[in-house]
Design a protein around this motif. Structure first.
Motif, PDB file in Angstrom:
ATOM      1  N   PRO A  93       2.546 -19.190   6.129  1.00  0.00           N
ATOM      2  CA  PRO A  93       3.346 -20.340   6.538  1.00  0.00           C
ATOM      3  C   PRO A  93       4.152 -20.893   5.368  1.00  0.00           C
ATOM      4  O   PRO A  93       3.845 -20.619   4.187  1.00  0.00           O
ATOM      5  CB  PRO A  93       2.290 -21.346   6.989  1.00  0.00           C
ATOM      6  N   LYS A  94       5.158 -21.693   5.678  1.00  0.00           N
ATOM      7  CA  LYS A  94       6.007 -22.280   4.637  1.00  0.00           C
ATOM      8  C   LYS A  94       5.184 -23.117   3.661  1.00  0.00           C
ATOM      9  O   LYS A  94       5.460 -23.142   2.461  1.00  0.00           O
ATOM     10  CB  LYS A  94       7.100 -23.137   5.271  1.00  0.00           C
ATOM     11  N   ALA A  95       4.143 -23.780   4.181  1.00  0.00           N
ATOM     12  CA  ALA A  95       3.306 -24.621   3.321  1.00  0.00           C
ATOM     13  C   ALA A  95       2.655 -23.800   2.208  1.00  0.00           C
ATOM     14  O   ALA A  95       2.448 -24.290   1.098  1.00  0.00           O
ATOM     15  CB  ALA A  95       2.235 -25.314   4.151  1.00  0.00           C
ATOM     16  N   ALA A  96       2.334 -22.525   2.498  1.00  0.00           N
ATOM     17  CA  ALA A  96       1.766 -21.647   1.464  1.00  0.00           C
ATOM     18  C   ALA A  96       2.865 -21.062   0.583  1.00  0.00           C
ATOM     19  O   ALA A  96       2.716 -20.974  -0.640  1.00  0.00           O
ATOM     20  CB  ALA A  96       0.960 -20.525   2.109  1.00  0.00           C
ATOM     21  N   LEU A  97       3.988 -20.679   1.200  1.00  0.00           N
ATOM     22  CA  LEU A  97       5.091 -20.078   0.443  1.00  0.00           C
ATOM     23  C   LEU A  97       5.636 -21.017  -0.620  1.00  0.00           C
ATOM     24  O   LEU A  97       6.110 -20.576  -1.672  1.00  0.00           O
ATOM     25  CB  LEU A  97       6.226 -19.663   1.391  1.00  0.00           C
ATOM     26  N   ASP A  98       5.545 -22.329  -0.359  1.00  0.00           N
ATOM     27  CA  ASP A  98       6.123 -23.318  -1.275  1.00  0.00           C
ATOM     28  C   ASP A  98       5.244 -23.639  -2.482  1.00  0.00           C
ATOM     29  O   ASP A  98       5.696 -24.322  -3.408  1.00  0.00           O
ATOM     30  CB  ASP A  98       6.407 -24.629  -0.514  1.00  0.00           C
ATOM     31  N   VAL A  99       4.003 -23.142  -2.499  1.00  0.00           N
ATOM     32  CA  VAL A  99       3.082 -23.557  -3.568  1.00  0.00           C
ATOM     33  C   VAL A  99       3.440 -22.941  -4.926  1.00  0.00           C
ATOM     34  O   VAL A  99       3.630 -23.678  -5.907  1.00  0.00           O
ATOM     35  CB  VAL A  99       1.617 -23.251  -3.185  1.00  0.00           C
ATOM     36  N   PRO A 100       3.537 -21.620  -5.058  1.00  0.00           N
ATOM     37  CA  PRO A 100       3.801 -21.071  -6.394  1.00  0.00           C
ATOM     38  C   PRO A 100       5.262 -21.264  -6.824  1.00  0.00           C
ATOM     39  O   PRO A 100       6.176 -21.175  -5.999  1.00  0.00           O
ATOM     40  CB  PRO A 100       3.475 -19.577  -6.239  1.00  0.00           C
ATOM     41  N   VAL A 101       5.463 -21.499  -8.092  1.00  0.00           N
ATOM     42  CA  VAL A 101       6.808 -21.733  -8.634  1.00  0.00           C
ATOM     43  C   VAL A 101       7.732 -20.559  -8.334  1.00  0.00           C
ATOM     44  O   VAL A 101       8.886 -20.729  -7.950  1.00  0.00           O
ATOM     45  CB  VAL A 101       6.723 -21.950 -10.166  1.00  0.00           C
ATOM     46  N   HIS A 102       7.212 -19.333  -8.504  1.00  0.00           N
ATOM     47  CA  HIS A 102       8.028 -18.132  -8.308  1.00  0.00           C
ATOM     48  C   HIS A 102       7.770 -17.467  -6.952  1.00  0.00           C
ATOM     49  O   HIS A 102       8.144 -16.306  -6.758  1.00  0.00           O
ATOM     50  CB  HIS A 102       7.755 -17.132  -9.441  1.00  0.00           C
ATOM     51  N   GLY A 103       7.157 -18.186  -6.049  1.00  0.00           N
ATOM     52  CA  GLY A 103       6.984 -17.701  -4.686  1.00  0.00           C
ATOM     53  C   GLY A 103       5.948 -16.591  -4.554  1.00  0.00           C
ATOM     54  O   GLY A 103       5.144 -16.336  -5.456  1.00  0.00           O
ATOM     55  N   TRP A 104       5.982 -15.952  -3.403  1.00  0.00           N
ATOM     56  CA  TRP A 104       5.108 -14.825  -3.077  1.00  0.00           C
ATOM     57  C   TRP A 104       5.965 -13.565  -3.121  1.00  0.00           C
ATOM     58  O   TRP A 104       7.015 -13.507  -2.476  1.00  0.00           O
ATOM     59  CB  TRP A 104       4.489 -14.995  -1.692  1.00  0.00           C
ATOM     60  N   VAL A 105       5.528 -12.573  -3.879  1.00  0.00           N
ATOM     61  CA  VAL A 105       6.312 -11.348  -4.071  1.00  0.00           C
ATOM     62  C   VAL A 105       5.554 -10.168  -3.471  1.00  0.00           C
ATOM     63  O   VAL A 105       4.451  -9.837  -3.917  1.00  0.00           O
ATOM     64  CB  VAL A 105       6.602 -11.106  -5.563  1.00  0.00           C
ATOM     65  N   ASN A 106       6.170  -9.558  -2.463  1.00  0.00           N
ATOM     66  CA  ASN A 106       5.508  -8.507  -1.698  1.00  0.00           C
ATOM     67  C   ASN A 106       5.896  -7.116  -2.195  1.00  0.00           C
ATOM     68  O   ASN A 106       7.069  -6.854  -2.463  1.00  0.00           O
ATOM     69  CB  ASN A 106       5.900  -8.641  -0.220  1.00  0.00           C
ATOM     70  N   LEU A 107       4.887  -6.233  -2.315  1.00  0.00           N
ATOM     71  CA  LEU A 107       5.138  -4.809  -2.521  1.00  0.00           C
ATOM     72  C   LEU A 107       5.133  -4.160  -1.146  1.00  0.00           C
ATOM     73  O   LEU A 107       4.103  -4.107  -0.472  1.00  0.00           O
ATOM     74  CB  LEU A 107       4.053  -4.186  -3.409  1.00  0.00           C
ATOM     75  N   HIS A 108       6.315  -3.687  -0.719  1.00  0.00           N
ATOM     76  CA  HIS A 108       6.479  -3.124   0.628  1.00  0.00           C
ATOM     77  C   HIS A 108       6.795  -1.639   0.492  1.00  0.00           C
ATOM     78  O   HIS A 108       7.613  -1.245  -0.343  1.00  0.00           O
ATOM     79  CB  HIS A 108       7.629  -3.853   1.342  1.00  0.00           C
ATOM     80  N   PHE A 109       6.172  -0.813   1.338  1.00  0.00           N
ATOM     81  CA  PHE A 109       6.276   0.633   1.166  1.00  0.00           C
ATOM     82  C   PHE A 109       7.440   1.236   1.959  1.00  0.00           C
ATOM     83  O   PHE A 109       7.249   2.079   2.842  1.00  0.00           O
ATOM     84  CB  PHE A 109       4.942   1.286   1.515  1.00  0.00           C
ATOM     85  N   SER A 110       8.650   0.785   1.636  1.00  0.00           N
ATOM     86  CA  SER A 110       9.879   1.405   2.146  1.00  0.00           C
ATOM     87  C   SER A 110      11.027   1.013   1.229  1.00  0.00           C
ATOM     88  O   SER A 110      10.872   0.168   0.344  1.00  0.00           O
ATOM     89  CB  SER A 110      10.185   0.964   3.579  1.00  0.00           C
ATOM     90  N   LEU A 111      12.184   1.626   1.453  1.00  0.00           N
ATOM     91  CA  LEU A 111      13.397   1.255   0.736  1.00  0.00           C
ATOM     92  C   LEU A 111      14.150   0.247   1.589  1.00  0.00           C
ATOM     93  O   LEU A 111      14.985   0.615   2.422  1.00  0.00           O
ATOM     94  CB  LEU A 111      14.258   2.504   0.460  1.00  0.00           C
ATOM     95  N   LEU A 112      13.823  -1.016   1.408  1.00  0.00           N
ATOM     96  CA  LEU A 112      14.434  -2.063   2.226  1.00  0.00           C
ATOM     97  C   LEU A 112      15.955  -2.042   2.081  1.00  0.00           C
ATOM     98  O   LEU A 112      16.479  -1.725   1.007  1.00  0.00           O
ATOM     99  CB  LEU A 112      13.872  -3.425   1.798  1.00  0.00           C
ATOM    100  N   PRO A 113      16.680  -2.315   3.206  1.00  0.00           N
ATOM    101  CA  PRO A 113      16.197  -2.901   4.459  1.00  0.00           C
ATOM    102  C   PRO A 113      15.685  -1.901   5.500  1.00  0.00           C
ATOM    103  O   PRO A 113      15.462  -2.275   6.651  1.00  0.00           O
ATOM    104  CB  PRO A 113      17.448  -3.612   4.987  1.00  0.00           C
ATOM    105  N   ALA A 114      15.495  -0.640   5.109  1.00  0.00           N
ATOM    106  CA  ALA A 114      14.921   0.323   6.052  1.00  0.00           C
ATOM    107  C   ALA A 114      13.437   0.048   6.265  1.00  0.00           C
ATOM    108  O   ALA A 114      12.719  -0.304   5.331  1.00  0.00           O
ATOM    109  CB  ALA A 114      15.112   1.741   5.519  1.00  0.00           C
ATOM    110  N   TRP A 115      13.003   0.202   7.496  1.00  0.00           N
ATOM    111  CA  TRP A 115      11.606   0.131   7.884  1.00  0.00           C
ATOM    112  C   TRP A 115      10.932  -1.189   7.499  1.00  0.00           C
ATOM    113  O   TRP A 115       9.946  -1.221   6.765  1.00  0.00           O
ATOM    114  CB  TRP A 115      10.819   1.321   7.340  1.00  0.00           C
ATOM    115  N   ARG A 116      11.510  -2.270   8.002  1.00  0.00           N
ATOM    116  CA  ARG A 116      10.837  -3.566   7.901  1.00  0.00           C
ATOM    117  C   ARG A 116       9.733  -3.625   8.948  1.00  0.00           C
ATOM    118  O   ARG A 116       9.953  -3.278  10.105  1.00  0.00           O
ATOM    119  CB  ARG A 116      11.823  -4.703   8.175  1.00  0.00           C
ATOM    120  N   GLY A 117       8.543  -4.068   8.556  1.00  0.00           N
ATOM    121  CA  GLY A 117       7.472  -4.211   9.527  1.00  0.00           C
ATOM    122  C   GLY A 117       6.147  -3.675   9.023  1.00  0.00           C
ATOM    123  O   GLY A 117       5.986  -3.356   7.837  1.00  0.00           O
ATOM    124  N   ALA A 118       5.204  -3.536   9.944  1.00  0.00           N
ATOM    125  CA  ALA A 118       3.810  -3.267   9.590  1.00  0.00           C
ATOM    126  C   ALA A 118       3.519  -1.815   9.243  1.00  0.00           C
ATOM    127  O   ALA A 118       2.537  -1.532   8.566  1.00  0.00           O
ATOM    128  CB  ALA A 118       2.902  -3.698  10.747  1.00  0.00           C
TER     129      ALA A 118
END
Length: 312
Positions: A93-118
């Motif tokens: 939720p936004k309430a969690a995303l707003d806590v860290p100064v540099h946000g939440w940084v995700n390691l996603h296993f695709s070459l975005l924007p290809a294959w967004r999702g689970a």
């Protein structure tokens, strides 16, 4: 930086290890999914990330939902500089995303924007992609749509299952995530907005999506089997029962069988498709262990005219 790492399955452990080993950052806590029942006894078992954190003496947070106020209060109390994420498994939720100064940084296993999702790796294999990779991006409220910090590429090998490919990406991506944390900390990395073109979606593969359609070309059958291995597992039907397909091989010089028809040799089992045939290499009958397809065929004594797939 002071980090709170979020992740759940085994594929997230290499990244956690890389951050624990870093001499520039401190992992002060991990966020993971609650303990879940596993095994025949259905006992509650901690996630692989929780187990690794406990071994390292790191605090483990297991909110039922990341919007829970008790969790948010503890996150604010810790005050992380950044929250790296690998396959956590819940929407933040936004309430969690707003806590860290540099946000939440995700390691996603695709070459975005290809294959967004689970299920980006499964979809890449099933689509026949020759190259895929991993990307780090800052999480925003859209689906994997945040600005990208860095990418690595990985060739998809002709025999790769999604499990094989994901394992390689997990280890290669752990270095990318650690390097991203370094770049954020020293101010040398600025995220780049994803392009509007080239977006493709990778929703979770359901069991029904993993059923092999024998009228499709052999190449498609092979990709479905590899893309759905190990989970959820490609399957077909034989004599009214589910038969899991663990490995097939392409046989481009054989094209005699109708879709779903079987031919049994001394050490080989062939199945017809919409193009040329495939060899069934490893299968798993319902309620049994995986076995060589030739051993399965000898045991069931396939009669002439029997087909794979649902009967009408």
């Amino acid at each position: 930086m002071k980090l709170v790492f979020a992740g759940t399955p085994e594929v997230a452990v290499p990244a956690l290890d890389a951050l624990i080993a870093s001499d520039r950052h401190e992992v002060v806590a991990v966020v993971t999914r609650p303990d879940a029942p596993a095994g025949r006894g259905r006992r509650l078992v901690a996630s692989p990330v929780a187990q690794r954190a406990q071994e390292a003496g790191i605090e483990v947070l297991r909110p039922a939902k990341p919007r829970d106020e008790e969790f948010l209060a503890r996150l604010r109390e810790i005050g992380p500089d950044c929250c790296p994420v690998v396959a956590y498994g819940a929407l933040l939720p936004k309430a969690a995303l707003d806590v860290p100064v540099h946000g939440w940084v995700n390691l996603h296993f695709s070459l975005l924007p290809a294959w967004r999702g689970a299920a980006p790796v499964q979809h890449a294999v099933m689509a026949g992609d020759e190259v895929t990779g991993a990307a780090t991006f800052r999480i925003e409220e859209g689906l994997d749509s945040g600005p990208v910090y860095g990418v690595i590429t990985e060739r998809v090998r002709p025999t790769d299952t999604s499990g094989d490919l994901l394992t390689r990406l997990a280890f290669a991506g752990s270095g990318l995530l650690a390097a991203t944390m370094d770049g954020i900390e020293d101010g040398t990395l600025e995220p780049v907005v994803q392009p509007a073109e080239g977006v493709s979606l990778a929703p979770k593969i359901k069991v029904e999506d993993a059923q092999v359609e024998w009228a499709e070309p052999a190449l498609r059958v092979d990709r479905v089997v590899r893309g759905c291995t190990p989970a959820p597992g490609a399957w077909t039907v034989f004599r009214g029962e589910r038969l899991k397909l663990i490995q097939v091989g392409l046989v481009p010089d054989r094209a005699e069988l109708a879709p779903g028809a079987l031919a049994v040799g001394k050490n080989n089992v062939y199945a017809g498709t919409g193009s040329h045939e495939v060899e069934l290499v490893w299968v798993q009958p319902q309620g049994k262990k995986p076995m060589r397809a030739a051993d399965w065929a000898r045991g069931v004594r396939i009669a002439p005219g029997e087909l794979l797939g649902p009967t009408t």
